[in-house]
Design a protein around this motif. Structure first.
Motif: not given
Lengths: 510, 356
Positions: B35-51, B179-188
């Motif tokens: 379910g999306l509930r678990v997915m949502g929590n997965l994103l929230t719980d790991n937000a700091f790690l992702g950043i 933003a990281g993707g654009i920075l890394l793959h889209g900019t000089r």
């Protein structure tokens, strides 16, 4: 002197660069004119590399001036030199294999849209730029997909597009084959006709005469002179480079072993080969004789040495040493049998750049003895000094880091490393690559001395005339398989070229 | 046509396959995890790690490493708590302050790496001790944050179908990846980061200001660490000096699992995102199981990391071997050469480009 010379683009006056213990460049002048190809020549350690480094701002200069179109410049790095109109392309491709071709062409100046790199436009413009240089390729593909020759053309395209005034080419032909060299020359001539000033550094004198308009010769960090190529006979040029009147290319006169080797060979390869690497080949190596190996780049000639030295393990055929079959699983096995190997790429496989000349020389002997039987410092010094003297390695002392030596002297130090182990068989891959005329003769003379002292030599070289001069037999490789074996009087440069190029079988044509 | 699998995309592909496999195992065993509930929590719980992983990806692509991000994150949370609770600063101002300080801290680290020619490993290890020490100097206790605006930000969420919630912190993480993707793959700048990681010396010869790039790369990474600190303090509504101990290693693990080469020059944030999700998914699975110790996560991550390092190595070896014979114009099966060997070279050289 009836013709008015074209306008001067770059004038360097009194360039000086001091290294610890050596004045690498001492008041050298260089004048480059629009629409001319200018050869920069000199022996090892003459100061060519240093001069280029000062022009491109890779190293700071200790004295002198550089003007481009009459304006004084002081490049603080490659970026500054490029802005002033000077760009360099090196023998070693200094592009980035992990980026696309277009990214390499436009790094730091990519076309942008809304602040982002306009990738499709960059790929389009990159492909269009390369088409003007005779390359029709997809510029969005990674650079690493392309061969060295193509990468070199890309590097030139980038340099010319970046700064269309002065293009410096440092040994551009060293890793190209004949056809690729012709493609490069056609391109350089058309760039010259567009008004570019081109500096061409090489050690191939044929190419100097085929391509260049003017020659500047350096020796020992000093300017010897500048001449028009058409006015300078080859013999005089060599004399300028060597600083002495040479006996006309004496090292090329054929001087095979005094006695034809007889009896059982020291090492005998019977149908030795490895799948995907090199097809089965036979070789006999006798004490006091030279087996030469000739062939084009990629013909499998280097691979034969890798098998003989245990760098790669053969999966077919057998190797007999003193008549006994052996299997080489690593270079250690080969060293234990008394083999030595000077590889093709000194920087990559040979020298340990950060260590001193002494440490580099004792390396192989120490490894052979085992690390628990350490050579004393006194023994090391004695050994290093003996070989520095014997091989005439030009250095203030044995403690200098080997990376500060010129290519030819590094090669001699590598040779010393193996000679110190007193090998029975010495394998040399391109012993004269990237080395200048004078040192060629010295290295060749060294090889002949070693042979006459009873060492077995296996020498791989693309200098066909040299191979023909010192070899007792020549193994010719083509398409990763043996293409023929020449012996005795049949060894001539023409015969080798024929064997390399022949489309019919010449196996055993002796 | 050439090669079907690109050596550059193969590691990412492997990561995606592993993620799908783990997700399939989870879904079969515990259908609730779909379910999306678990997915949502997965994103929230790991937000700091992702950043953190976004910043780490950029550093690793540039050929470096940053061991200080966990400590910078901890320092940020405790500094935020002290600024808001102690000094009474409005959260927005406190956020701006810690972000600026984080960026400056990273710039200093980058300058040290470049000008001292010191390995990033040692410099960032030093920075880690420095940041952690400063954090403990501010307070050794956990400081709760009582602030109305904070409560609103922490609770803000987008309702997802199926009872799931996409929280603000999860949203910030997703935007950071974008933003990281654009920075890394889209900019000089991104191209310069790849150039630096590919070969710093060559990049310099090609006119890239490698000093500037190194400084900016580390500044960006520390900025991301500070942002991760903000997100973590929103998540826990407190500040604690020992927050994020060891998470720099989780971030590096996510980056490597995501297919970015530790040697630099190859990689991207998309893989790191999946690397973070894989770690989160394994933890969630262990939570669902209920009988296993959560330390099994570390064991699983260790095993995965080893697997990925081995896979990357194999790919490198394979591409070196087959790449050589493939790219080299002298293909072994060219028996019908027209006239001579040299003449055959340009034609096969032209054949390589046209193989696209």
């Amino acid at each position: 002197m009836a013709v008015t010379p074209p306008p001067v683009v770059l004038a360097a006056r009194g360039l000086t660069r001091q290294y610890p213990g050596v004045r690498a460049l001492d008041g050298v002048d260089l004048t480059l004119r629009a629409g001319e190809i200018h050869a920069l020549l000199g022996e090892n350690g003459a100061g060519k590399s240093t001069l280029i480094n000062l022009l491109t701002g890779a190293q700071p200069r200790d004295g002198g001036t550089i003007t481009v179109d009459g304006v004084d410049i002081d490049p603080d790095g490659p970026g500054g030199a490029v802005r002033a109109g000077i760009a360099a392309v090196y023998q070693e491709i200094t592009l980035l294999p992990n980026l696309s071709v277009a990214q390499n062409l436009y790094l730091g100046r990519e076309p942008t849209r809304w602040g982002l790199v306009h990738r499709s436009r960059m790929n389009r413009e990159g492909a269009a730029l390369l088409r003007r240089f005779g390359l029709t390729i997809d510029a969005s593909r990674p650079l690493s997909d392309f061969s060295t020759a193509v990468q070199q053309l890309i590097a030139i395209a980038r340099a010319v597009d970046l700064s269309a005034k002065v293009l410096i080419l440092d040994e551009p032909t060293a890793s190209l084959d004949t056809a690729e060299v012709q493609t490069l020359f056609t391109l350089l001539r058309s760039l010259r006709d567009q008004g570019l000033a081109i500096v061409f550094v090489t050690h191939f004198l044929d190419q100097v005469y085929a391509l260049t308009d003017r020659i500047t010769v350096l020796r020992n960090g000093r300017l010897v002179g500048e001449r028009r190529t058409a006015d300078l006979p080859r013999l005089d040029l060599v004399a300028m480079m060597l600083g002495k009147t040479p006996t006309a290319e004496s090292h090329l006169s054929r001087r095979p072993a005094t006695a034809t080797p007889a009896g059982a060979p020291l090492v005998r390869a019977e149908g030795l080969g490895r799948r995907r690497l090199v097809g089965a080949f036979d070789a006999e190596l006798h004490a006091g004789a030279v087996l030469g190996a000739a062939g084009l780049l990629g013909s499998g000639r280097t691979e034969t040495a890798l098998l003989l030295f245990g760098v790669e393990t053969a999966d077919q055929g057998q190797l007999l040493v003193d008549g006994k079959a052996v299997t080489l699983r690593s270079p250690r096995d080969a060293i234990r049998l008394g083999f030595g190997f000077c590889p093709e790429d000194r920087k990559l496989d040979g020298i340990v750049a950060g260590l001193s000349i002494r440490e580099n020389i004792v390396l192989a002997l120490q490894a052979k003895r085992g690390w628990w039987r350490r050579l004393s410092t006194a023994q090391q010094h004695e050994l290093a000094d003996r070989y520095i003297k014997l091989l005439d390695i030009r250095t203030p002392d044995a403690e200098k880091p080997i990376q500060l030596l010129s290519g030819g002297n590094q090669q001699k130090a590598l040779l010393a490393r193996w000679l110190a182990t007193e090998p029975r068989l010495l394998i040399l891959d391109e012993p004269t690559r990237g080395i200048d005329v004078g040192a060629h003769a010295e290295i060749v003379r060294l090889l002949e001395d070693l042979r006459d002292r009873g060492m077995a030599l296996y020498v791989i070289s693309s200098e066909i005339e040299e191979v023909a001069a010192y070899s007792d037999r020549v193994l010719v490789m083509r398409d990763r398989a043996p293409a023929g074996l020449l012996e005795g009087e049949s060894i001539t440069p023409a015969a080798i070229v024929n064997a390399i190029a022949a489309d019919h079988h010449t196996k055993g044509a002796a | 046509m050439g090669r079907i699998v690109n050596t550059r995309t193969l590691p990412l592909l492997a990561t995606v396959v592993v993620f799908v496999l783990i997700y399939a195992v989870c879904a079969v065993q515990y259908p609730a995890m779909l379910g999306l509930r678990v997915m949502g929590n997965l994103l929230t719980d790991n937000a700091f790690l992702g950043i953190l992983a976004v910043g780490m990806t950029v550093v690793v692509v540039a050929g470096g490493i940053d061991l200080s991000v966990g400590a910078v994150m901890g320092l940020t949370t405790v500094a935020l708590a002290r600024l808001i609770e102690g000094a009474g600063l409005p959260p927005a101002l406190a956020f701006a302050l810690v972000l600026a300080l984080g960026g400056l801290f990273g710039a200093g680290v980058g300058a040290a790496v470049h000008y001292l020619k010191a390995p990033a490993f040692i410099v960032t290890l030093t920075a880690m001790f420095l940041a952690r020490g400063c954090a403990l100097l501010i307070s050794t206790d956990s400081i709760p944050i009582h602030n109305a605006a904070y409560d609103i930000l922490a609770g803000a969420a987008l309702a997802l179908p199926g009872g799931g919630r996409l929280t603000l912190v999860a949203g910030i993480m997703l935007l950071t990846f974008l933003a990281g993707g654009i920075l890394l793959h889209g900019t000089r700048f991104g191209a310069q980061v790849f150039a630096l990681g590919g070969n710093g010396h060559f990049a310099q010869l090609m006119g890239i200001n490698t000093g500037r790039t190194t400084i900016l790369v580390h500044a960006f990474c520390s900025l991301m660490a500070a942002l991760a600190g903000i997100v973590f303090s929103l998540y826990t509504r407190s500040g604690y000096a020992l927050t994020g101990t060891g998470v720099e290693l989780d971030a590096i693990a996510a980056v490597v699992i995501g297919g970015t080469l530790l040697t630099g020059g190859v990689g991207g944030v998309a893989g790191s995102f999946i690397g973070v999700l894989i770690q989160g998914l394994i933890l969630t699975w262990i939570t669902f199981d209920g009988t296993l110790s959560s330390w099994w996560t570390k064991i699983a991550i260790g095993a995965l990391l080893f697997l990925f390092i081995a896979v990357q190595r194999l790919i490198l070896v394979a591409s070196a071997r087959y790449g050589r014979s493939g790219a080299g114009p002298a293909a072994p099966n060219t028996p019908n050469q027209a006239t001579s060997a040299p003449a055959s070279r340009p034609s096969s050289g032209a054949a390589a480009p046209s193989a696209s």
